[in-house]
Write a protein that holds these residues in place. Structure first.
Motif, PDB file in Angstrom:
ATOM      1  N   PHE A  49       8.596   7.478   3.695  1.00  0.00           N
ATOM      2  CA  PHE A  49       8.022   7.130   5.009  1.00  0.00           C
ATOM      3  C   PHE A  49       6.886   6.418   4.870  1.00  0.00           C
ATOM      4  O   PHE A  49       5.955   6.669   3.806  1.00  0.00           O
ATOM      5  CB  PHE A  49       7.971   8.198   6.027  1.00  0.00           C
ATOM      6  CG  PHE A  49       9.243   8.821   6.402  1.00  0.00           C
ATOM      7  CD1 PHE A  49      10.036   8.654   7.585  1.00  0.00           C
ATOM      8  CD2 PHE A  49       9.783   9.747   5.712  1.00  0.00           C
ATOM      9  CE1 PHE A  49      11.205   9.081   7.785  1.00  0.00           C
ATOM     10  CE2 PHE A  49      10.703  10.362   5.940  1.00  0.00           C
ATOM     11  CZ  PHE A  49      11.518  10.244   7.082  1.00  0.00           C
ATOM     12  N   GLY A  50       6.458   5.211   5.597  1.00  0.00           N
ATOM     13  CA  GLY A  50       5.225   4.893   5.545  1.00  0.00           C
ATOM     14  C   GLY A  50       4.704   3.867   6.923  1.00  0.00           C
ATOM     15  O   GLY A  50       5.564   4.311   7.874  1.00  0.00           O
ATOM     16  N   ASN A  51       3.837   3.150   6.919  1.00  0.00           N
ATOM     17  CA  ASN A  51       3.407   2.565   8.125  1.00  0.00           C
ATOM     18  C   ASN A  51       4.385   1.199   8.273  1.00  0.00           C
ATOM     19  O   ASN A  51       5.194   1.127   7.238  1.00  0.00           O
ATOM     20  CB  ASN A  51       1.934   2.026   8.071  1.00  0.00           C
ATOM     21  CG  ASN A  51       1.712   1.068   7.020  1.00  0.00           C
ATOM     22  OD1 ASN A  51       2.512   0.391   6.367  1.00  0.00           O
ATOM     23  ND2 ASN A  51       0.353   0.611   6.941  1.00  0.00           N
ATOM     24  N   GLU A  52       4.328   0.632   9.119  1.00  0.00           N
ATOM     25  CA  GLU A  52       5.480  -0.522   9.552  1.00  0.00           C
ATOM     26  C   GLU A  52       5.585  -1.618   8.537  1.00  0.00           C
ATOM     27  O   GLU A  52       6.540  -1.998   8.182  1.00  0.00           O
ATOM     28  CB  GLU A  52       5.027  -1.253  11.045  1.00  0.00           C
ATOM     29  CG  GLU A  52       6.092  -2.041  11.434  1.00  0.00           C
ATOM     30  CD  GLU A  52       7.491  -1.398  11.736  1.00  0.00           C
ATOM     31  OE1 GLU A  52       8.702  -1.947  11.306  1.00  0.00           O
ATOM     32  OE2 GLU A  52       7.511  -0.174  11.998  1.00  0.00           O
ATOM     33  N   GLN A  53       4.319  -1.735   7.900  1.00  0.00           N
ATOM     34  CA  GLN A  53       4.174  -2.726   6.631  1.00  0.00           C
ATOM     35  C   GLN A  53       4.684  -2.338   5.460  1.00  0.00           C
ATOM     36  O   GLN A  53       4.547  -3.018   4.378  1.00  0.00           O
ATOM     37  CB  GLN A  53       2.830  -3.480   6.852  1.00  0.00           C
ATOM     38  CG  GLN A  53       2.230  -4.235   7.782  1.00  0.00           C
ATOM     39  CD  GLN A  53       2.112  -3.255   9.153  1.00  0.00           C
ATOM     40  OE1 GLN A  53       1.450  -2.370   8.973  1.00  0.00           O
ATOM     41  NE2 GLN A  53       2.683  -3.787  10.191  1.00  0.00           N
ATOM     42  N   VAL A  56       1.400   0.317   0.123  1.00  0.00           N
ATOM     43  CA  VAL A  56       0.695   0.994  -0.736  1.00  0.00           C
ATOM     44  C   VAL A  56      -0.301   2.003  -0.358  1.00  0.00           C
ATOM     45  O   VAL A  56      -1.076   1.317   0.450  1.00  0.00           O
ATOM     46  CB  VAL A  56       0.675   0.420  -2.089  1.00  0.00           C
ATOM     47  CG1 VAL A  56      -0.154   1.813  -3.007  1.00  0.00           C
ATOM     48  CG2 VAL A  56       1.891  -0.114  -2.752  1.00  0.00           C
ATOM     49  N   GLY A  57      -0.374   3.099  -0.320  1.00  0.00           N
ATOM     50  CA  GLY A  57      -1.511   3.984   0.358  1.00  0.00           C
ATOM     51  C   GLY A  57      -1.084   4.642   1.698  1.00  0.00           C
ATOM     52  O   GLY A  57      -1.866   5.215   2.357  1.00  0.00           O
ATOM     53  N   THR A  58       0.187   4.350   2.038  1.00  0.00           N
ATOM     54  CA  THR A  58       0.610   4.820   3.441  1.00  0.00           C
ATOM     55  C   THR A  58       1.874   5.794   3.093  1.00  0.00           C
ATOM     56  O   THR A  58       2.296   6.509   3.951  1.00  0.00           O
ATOM     57  CB  THR A  58       0.949   3.893   4.275  1.00  0.00           C
ATOM     58  OG1 THR A  58       2.267   3.098   3.878  1.00  0.00           O
ATOM     59  CG2 THR A  58      -0.145   2.784   4.443  1.00  0.00           C
ATOM     60  N   THR A  59       2.291   5.955   1.912  1.00  0.00           N
ATOM     61  CA  THR A  59       3.729   6.574   1.709  1.00  0.00           C
ATOM     62  C   THR A  59       3.781   8.032   1.688  1.00  0.00           C
ATOM     63  O   THR A  59       3.002   8.403   0.742  1.00  0.00           O
ATOM     64  CB  THR A  59       4.114   5.983   0.306  1.00  0.00           C
ATOM     65  OG1 THR A  59       4.093   4.365   0.392  1.00  0.00           O
ATOM     66  CG2 THR A  59       5.537   6.190   0.310  1.00  0.00           C
ATOM     67  N   MET A  60       4.317   8.676   2.413  1.00  0.00           N
ATOM     68  CA  MET A  60       4.668  10.169   2.453  1.00  0.00           C
ATOM     69  C   MET A  60       5.963  10.298   2.153  1.00  0.00           C
ATOM     70  O   MET A  60       7.207   9.683   2.556  1.00  0.00           O
ATOM     71  CB  MET A  60       4.448  10.505   3.773  1.00  0.00           C
ATOM     72  CG  MET A  60       4.800  12.037   4.047  1.00  0.00           C
ATOM     73  SD  MET A  60       2.998  12.955   3.485  1.00  0.00           S
ATOM     74  CE  MET A  60       4.208  14.573   2.712  1.00  0.00           C
ATOM     75  N   THR A  61       6.303  11.017   1.077  1.00  0.00           N
ATOM     76  CA  THR A  61       7.669  11.155   0.480  1.00  0.00           C
ATOM     77  C   THR A  61       8.082  12.690   0.875  1.00  0.00           C
ATOM     78  O   THR A  61       7.240  13.640   0.533  1.00  0.00           O
ATOM     79  CB  THR A  61       7.814  10.840  -0.864  1.00  0.00           C
ATOM     80  OG1 THR A  61       7.761  11.796  -1.706  1.00  0.00           O
ATOM     81  CG2 THR A  61       7.005   9.454  -1.249  1.00  0.00           C
TER      82      THR A  61
END
Length: 296
Positions: A49-53, A56-61
């Motif tokens: 999962f990540g932000n709408e864009q 990199v730096g927003t990814t939760m797995t």
């Protein structure tokens, strides 16, 4: 070789994938950006999962295990995961969490207005209000995390002296550090030494630090080896290259390259809509599509 600038991703162990998607997509409104499988166990999902864009730096797995395989939170693990929300959005998230009957408390754990709560599978989560203004209240990306270590002093030394993070504040309870990049991800190292944790549902497996390219990635691998860390060989994770090592408080750290990225096998618009298998598991596609449970 520059200091670590930001978190690349954080990987946690949770339960039923449908419940996982319902929480992070349905409640926290993150974007599912990749459906794939665990490289070490292709019969289980690995969901990103990540932000709408999908930056990199927003990814939760998430590694999706069966719900009965409960973990125990303790030292040698990443603790509470904090997401960054825009300035003035606390009211929106207060109302939203309340509407889904999610219990939360307001604190200043991350030295800013913080909402602390748990996800469906008991994973410790936080939303931290930032000074960043946005047209929407959507989660911006990571704010930071806590690291639960049996050796707080040594863990801080690894972060500060080897990875290049900067100490922001230290008190009797914890040391607070920041990455040196634009995001200034906030890392808390509590001084309390918890009993050793056990991986399972509701725990975090590792935190990955962002490395801009493969040349620096190899330099980091050599540097950490020479500093006495037991660093793995470089592993191809399809969307990035990775090496792993346990720091002195037994927390698993990963160094992950920013490329090639999530759009190597899906367009930006299609991210997260199809089951994308690593090439070595393509021969299993039919069986996996029949055996993996639905996520919605």
């Amino acid at each position: 070789m520059e200091a670590i600038k930001r978190i690349h991703h954080i990987s946690a162990i949770v339960g039923d994938p449908k419940e996982n998607v319902a929480f992070y997509e349905g409640i926290l409104q993150l974007r599912l950006i990749k459906q794939t499988v665990n490289f070490d166990d292709p019969n289980t999902y690995h969901l990103y999962f990540g932000n709408e864009q999908a930056e990199v730096g927003t990814t939760m797995t998430f590694f999706n295990w069966k719900n009965e395989h409960q973990g125990r939170v303790g030292s040698g693990q990443v603790g509470r995961i904090a997401f960054r929300i825009p300035k003035g959005s606390m009211g929106y998230w207060n109302e939203r969490l309340t509407s889904f009957d999610i219990d939360f408390k307001i604190s200043r754990l991350f030295l800013a207005p913080t909402m602390e709560f748990e996800d469906t599978h008991g994973l410790a989560i936080a939303l931290v209000e930032s000074t960043i203004e946005s047209e929407t209240p959507a989660i911006l990306g990571f704010h930071g995390t806590a690291l639960l270590t049996s050796q707080p002093k040594q863990t801080v030394e690894t972060l500060r002296d080897d990875l290049g993070l900067v100490v922001e504040k230290e008190d009797d309870v914890a040391t607070h550090l920041l990455t040196v990049g634009e995001e200034k991800h906030h890392i808390i190292v509590p001084k309390e030494r918890l009993p050793r944790g056990r991986f399972g549902v509701g725990t975090v497996h590792h935190i990955a630090w962002s490395i801009p390219n493969e040349v620096e990635h190899r330099e980091w691998q050599d540097f950490l080896y020479n500093e006495g860390y037991n660093v793995t060989e470089i592993k191809d994770r399809q969307y990035f290259k990775a090496v792993y090592f346990a720091e002195k408080g037994h927390i698993v750290f990963e160094l992950a390259t920013d490329g090639p990225g999530f759009t190597i096998n899906e367009s930006f618009e299609e991210l997260g809509t199809n089951l994308m298998l690593p090439p070595q598991f393509e021969y299993m596609r039919k069986n996996l599509e029949e055996s993996l449970p639905p996520i919605r």
